[in-house]
Design an enzyme around this catalytic site. Structure first.
Site, PDB file in Angstrom:
ATOM      1  N   ASP A  66       0.912  -1.381  -0.071  1.00  0.00           N
ATOM      2  CA  ASP A  66       0.062   0.051  -0.049  1.00  0.00           C
ATOM      3  C   ASP A  66       0.838   1.428  -0.041  1.00  0.00           C
ATOM      4  OD1 ASP A  66       1.213   0.012   2.526  1.00  0.00           O
ATOM      5  OD2 ASP A  66      -0.720  -0.769   3.426  1.00  0.00           O
ATOM      6  N   GLU A  89      -0.071  -9.266  -1.566  1.00  0.00           N
ATOM      7  CA  GLU A  89      -0.721  -8.568  -0.462  1.00  0.00           C
ATOM      8  C   GLU A  89      -2.070  -7.817  -0.986  1.00  0.00           C
ATOM      9  OE1 GLU A  89       1.680  -7.794   3.294  1.00  0.00           O
ATOM     10  OE2 GLU A  89       0.642  -5.918   2.871  1.00  0.00           O
ATOM     11  N   GLU A  96      -2.233   5.020   2.982  1.00  0.00           N
ATOM     12  CA  GLU A  96      -2.243   3.983   2.393  1.00  0.00           C
ATOM     13  C   GLU A  96      -3.569   3.112   2.007  1.00  0.00           C
ATOM     14  OE1 GLU A  96       1.037   4.603   5.031  1.00  0.00           O
ATOM     15  OE2 GLU A  96      -0.696   4.702   5.229  1.00  0.00           O
ATOM     16  N   HIS A 154       5.378   4.795  13.109  1.00  0.00           N
ATOM     17  CA  HIS A 154       5.821   5.687  12.220  1.00  0.00           C
ATOM     18  C   HIS A 154       4.702   6.122  11.245  1.00  0.00           C
ATOM     19  CE1 HIS A 154       6.083   1.920  10.242  1.00  0.00           C
ATOM     20  NE2 HIS A 154       5.716   2.645   9.188  1.00  0.00           N
ATOM     21  N   ARG A 162       1.738   7.806   9.433  1.00  0.00           N
ATOM     22  CA  ARG A 162       1.535   9.333   9.165  1.00  0.00           C
ATOM     23  C   ARG A 162       0.380   9.867   9.991  1.00  0.00           C
ATOM     24  NH1 ARG A 162       4.242  11.529   4.772  1.00  0.00           N
ATOM     25  NH2 ARG A 162       5.366   9.874   3.445  1.00  0.00           N
ATOM     26  N   HIS A 209      12.353   5.243  13.109  1.00  0.00           N
ATOM     27  CA  HIS A 209      12.384   5.598  11.694  1.00  0.00           C
ATOM     28  C   HIS A 209      12.956   6.792  11.300  1.00  0.00           C
ATOM     29  CE1 HIS A 209      10.429   6.413   7.798  1.00  0.00           C
ATOM     30  NE2 HIS A 209      10.083   5.008   7.829  1.00  0.00           N
TER      31      HIS A 209
END
Length: 391
Positions: A104, A126, A140, A222, A224, A254
């Site tokens: 994604d 996936e 995503e 991490h 967003r 990250h």
């Protein structure tokens, strides 16, 4: 008739740009290379340059093509445009019968669109995972829905993901339930570490000093949608958990400054908290294998925790992996510090609750996903070659 090596139908382009993509695509790359009728090519966009290189090194691999698109502070729209144009340029210069993308990410979405524009079939590894909330995970959820709308081959990790696909727009795409290639990678890495004492010793040396008398909590965060207030709340929760005195927290940070800056300001130097640089894949598997508990907003750890018999607390309000929740090993806790602290305390202080969650479960496959996907691609390429010959 098997596809002929070198023919367009036999050439498969695998696109990766981030560390999770590489980890989950490399077992498939290795499997495709075992098929004499197929010619796989690995392309890196460089979305996460250093972390991607770490993953490649763990598998002893390198990219055949590298767009090198990483830029400091890159904006999503700019990154999308660069990936789209970069992959489109590759597809104009070289012939491929199939473009494989994973998951994604911005890389997956842009590369799939470039292939769609070039009229080259897309395979989505996936496929079908859904949170049913375009804001979480953002961006995503939109990326994976859009990729599945374009895909000719959709490799769903679970039957639930396949059911999502059957209910959506793309009725022409072929849906196969394969398991998740991330479990292939994880089980292979864990077996490699367990069977090589020298390797295990080298991995241990790469870790911060760990106290064997304290239980280990491994953290990754991490996403967003958690940047800003959400990350601050997570930091508050970790500070309180460390203050118990009987645990030690390791958080590989990250590279994103929006993660590193707040974490270092709020937690740097606190007793019981180790903020470390991003770990290589084998190092991360070693660390997870020794953890008492995993706290994460990552999709990958929701899959890996159950396979390693590690309880997972997910720092999100929704997940696209309901199969993980159904095992009882994984629990949603969001970013409220009180809720996180209560969930951690229950697992660490209640032996029965911990035993119920710390057990092996394999909702995302048995480690043979790459073989199943390669079988399907081999059959698809052979059928395409027959059609081309007949024409």
């Amino acid at each position: 008739m098997a596809p002929q090596p070198g023919g367009a139908s036999s050439r498969v382009l695998l696109v990766s740009g981030t560390r999770p993509e590489a980890i989950k695509m490399l077992p498939l790359l290795a499997e495709l290379r075992r098929r004499p009728g197929l010619a796989p090519v690995l392309l890196s966009t460089g979305q996460h340059r250093e972390m991607l290189d770490q993953a490649l090194a763990a598998f002893g691999e390198r990219c055949d093509l590298d767009l090198g698109l990483m830029q400091p502070g890159q904006d999503l729209s700019d990154l999308f445009a660069r990936v789209l144009l970069g992959v489109a340029g590759v597809l104009r210069r070289e012939r491929f019968g199939l473009v494989l993308v994973h998951g994604d990410t911005t890389t997956a979405m842009a590369a799939a669109l470039a292939a769609f524009h070039a009229r080259i079939p897309v395979g989505h590894v996936e496929a079908g995972q859904r949170s049913f909330d375009l804001d979480s995970p953002w961006p995503e959820e939109l990326n994976r829905v859009a990729v599945d709308a374009m895909a000719a081959l959709m490799f769903a990790p679970t039957e639930g993901a396949a059911a999502n696909l059957r209910a959506e727009y793309n009725a022409q795409g072929r849906i196969l339930v394969t398991g998740n290639t991330g479990i292939d990678a994880l089980l292979g890495a864990a077996a490699r570490i367990a069977g090589d004492r020298a390797l295990a010793a080298r991995l241990a040396l790469a870790m911060p000093p760990l106290d064997p008398a304290r239980r280990l909590v491994v953290v990754t965060a991490h996403r967003r949608e958690n940047l800003g207030p959400g990350l601050s709340r997570i930091c508050d929760a970790l500070a309180a958990i460390a203050a118990r005195g009987d645990v030690q927290i390791v958080w590989p940070l990250h590279r994103n400054p929006a993660v590193r800056g707040p974490a270092l300001r709020r937690l740097g130097g606190r007793p019981g908290i180790h903020l470390v640089e991003p770990l290589g894949y084998l190092e991360m598997v070693w660390l997870m294998s020794r953890a008492a508990l995993l706290l994460t907003d990552s999709g990958g750890l929701q899959e890996e925790g159950p396979a390693l018999a590690k309880p997972v607390l997910v720092l999100r309000e929704v997940t696209e992996r309901p199969e993980a929740l159904a095992t009882g090993v994984v629990q949603l806790v969001g970013t409220d510090p009180r809720r996180i602290r209560a969930a951690v305390a229950r697992l660490l202080d209640d032996a029965a609750a911990y035993a119920a969650a710390a057990r092996h479960a394999f909702p995302f496959g048995d480690g043979t996903a790459a073989r199943r996907i390669a079988d399907a691609i081999e059959d698809w390429a052979a059928a395409d070659a027959r059609m081309t010959s007949a024409a």
